[in-house]
Design an enzyme around this catalytic site. Sequence first.
Site, PDB file in Angstrom:
ATOM      1  N   LYS A 221       0.822  -1.225   0.000  1.00 36.91           N
ATOM      2  CA  LYS A 221       0.000   0.000   0.000  1.00 36.91           C
ATOM      3  C   LYS A 221       0.852   1.270   0.000  1.00 36.91           C
ATOM      4  O   LYS A 221       2.049   1.232   0.268  1.00 36.91           O
ATOM      5  CB  LYS A 221      -0.961  -0.030   1.192  1.00 36.91           C
ATOM      6  CG  LYS A 221      -2.150  -0.965   0.925  1.00 36.91           C
ATOM      7  CD  LYS A 221      -3.236  -0.862   1.968  1.00 36.91           C
ATOM      8  CE  LYS A 221      -4.387  -1.794   1.597  1.00 36.91           C
ATOM      9  NZ  LYS A 221      -5.392  -1.910   2.671  1.00 36.91           N
ATOM     10  N   ARG A 255      -3.306  -9.925   5.378  1.00 36.57           N
ATOM     11  CA  ARG A 255      -3.724  -9.988   3.971  1.00 36.57           C
ATOM     12  C   ARG A 255      -2.539  -9.540   3.121  1.00 36.57           C
ATOM     13  O   ARG A 255      -2.043  -8.422   3.278  1.00 36.57           O
ATOM     14  CB  ARG A 255      -4.939  -9.069   3.779  1.00 36.57           C
ATOM     15  CG  ARG A 255      -5.638  -9.224   2.465  1.00 36.57           C
ATOM     16  CD  ARG A 255      -6.919  -8.389   2.430  1.00 36.57           C
ATOM     17  NE  ARG A 255      -7.583  -8.516   1.152  1.00 36.57           N
ATOM     18  CZ  ARG A 255      -7.285  -7.777   0.086  1.00 36.57           C
ATOM     19  NH1 ARG A 255      -6.362  -6.846   0.157  1.00 36.57           N
ATOM     20  NH2 ARG A 255      -7.929  -7.959  -1.050  1.00 36.57           N
TER      21      ARG A 255
HETATM   22  C1  9MG Z   1     -10.126  -5.672  -0.052  1.00 37.61           C
HETATM   23  N1  9MG Z   1      -9.128  -5.033   0.785  1.00 37.61           N
HETATM   24  C2  9MG Z   1      -8.171  -4.163   0.381  1.00 37.61           C
HETATM   25  N2  9MG Z   1      -7.466  -3.761   1.443  1.00 37.61           N
HETATM   26  C3  9MG Z   1      -7.960  -4.393   2.523  1.00 37.61           C
HETATM   27  C4  9MG Z   1      -7.676  -4.382   3.892  1.00 37.61           C
HETATM   28  O1  9MG Z   1      -6.722  -3.615   4.387  1.00 37.61           O
HETATM   29  N3  9MG Z   1      -8.396  -5.158   4.711  1.00 37.61           N
HETATM   30  C5  9MG Z   1      -9.408  -5.931   4.238  1.00 37.61           C
HETATM   31  N4  9MG Z   1     -10.099  -6.679   5.106  1.00 37.61           N
HETATM   32  N5  9MG Z   1      -9.740  -5.970   2.937  1.00 37.61           N
HETATM   33  C6  9MG Z   1      -9.025  -5.217   2.102  1.00 37.61           C
END
Ligand code: 9MG
Length: 284
Positions: A221, A255
């Site tokens: 990010k 994630r």
């Molecule tokens: C779909 N998505 C993109 N970034 C995310 C994040 O930080 N957390 C979650 N749960 N989904 C995300």
Amino acid sequence: MILDCAGKSLDLSQPRVMGILNVTPDSFSDGGRFLGREQAIEQALRMVEEGAAIVDIGGESTRPGSAGVSLEEELCRVVPVVEALASVLPVPISVDTSKPEVMQAAVEAGASMINDVYALRQQGALQMAASLEVPVCLMHMLGEPRTMQQAPHYDDVVTEVAKFLHQQVLRCTAGGIARERLLLDPGFGFGKSLQHNLSLLKQLDRLLGEGLPLLVGMSRKSMIGAVLDVPVEQRLHGSVAVAVMAAWQGAKVIRAHDVKATAEAMEMVAAVMEGERFKVKGST
Ligand code: 9MG
């Protein structure tokens, strides 16, 4: 702690990796590639081999500035991939969506978790998630993806995110979702400046007060790009660093795009957390 994902177990006794499988043409960190069904299956299998404990499939980009996608388009992107993967993947599949119709179709096709960046605040989403009886990740977002990065403001970001998540837990449990099915996510990058993201990560353990598993997504990010001044394809080291900081403070699901590197980092975190109780699993 074991999360029951419609019969498939997700063992959260140590931090786990959720592999990201975007079936969108415009996802920022995948370089705009659109994954066809066969490639998506290949990529999902590779992620599991590399250590993903769950695969998150999304058909609508939520990157800052992105517009939504129609229901028909999202169904077309997501459902065939979930269907194809459900019988071959040994791990749970989560569906990254805010639309109740997509939640239902994906779960009927074999998904066993919902990842909703709107925390079930879209019309009909809470009722649908309650009826599907699968775990749900509730994420904090200020505003909506199209406008969320236009001067986000908080007096105290950690307190406000914690309060929002608490309110959503109350709303969801009152709406019929068992508390044991909920995971919480501060939503890094969703209506947050760099300083907001850094404060949240520094004090992530304050979100453990709810007693529910924390999921975090910081992989590739802009918070990493901004600190390191590197483009998206050079954010691996920064992504692993922040994943370790989150897991060390108690996050249970990370994630991530780069599954192998993140999963190995999580193994190290778990080993250090076990300390003297740690036992070598491999041959070396
Ligand atoms: C779909 N998505 C993109 N970034 C995310 C994040 O930080 N957390 C979650 N749960 N989904 C995300």
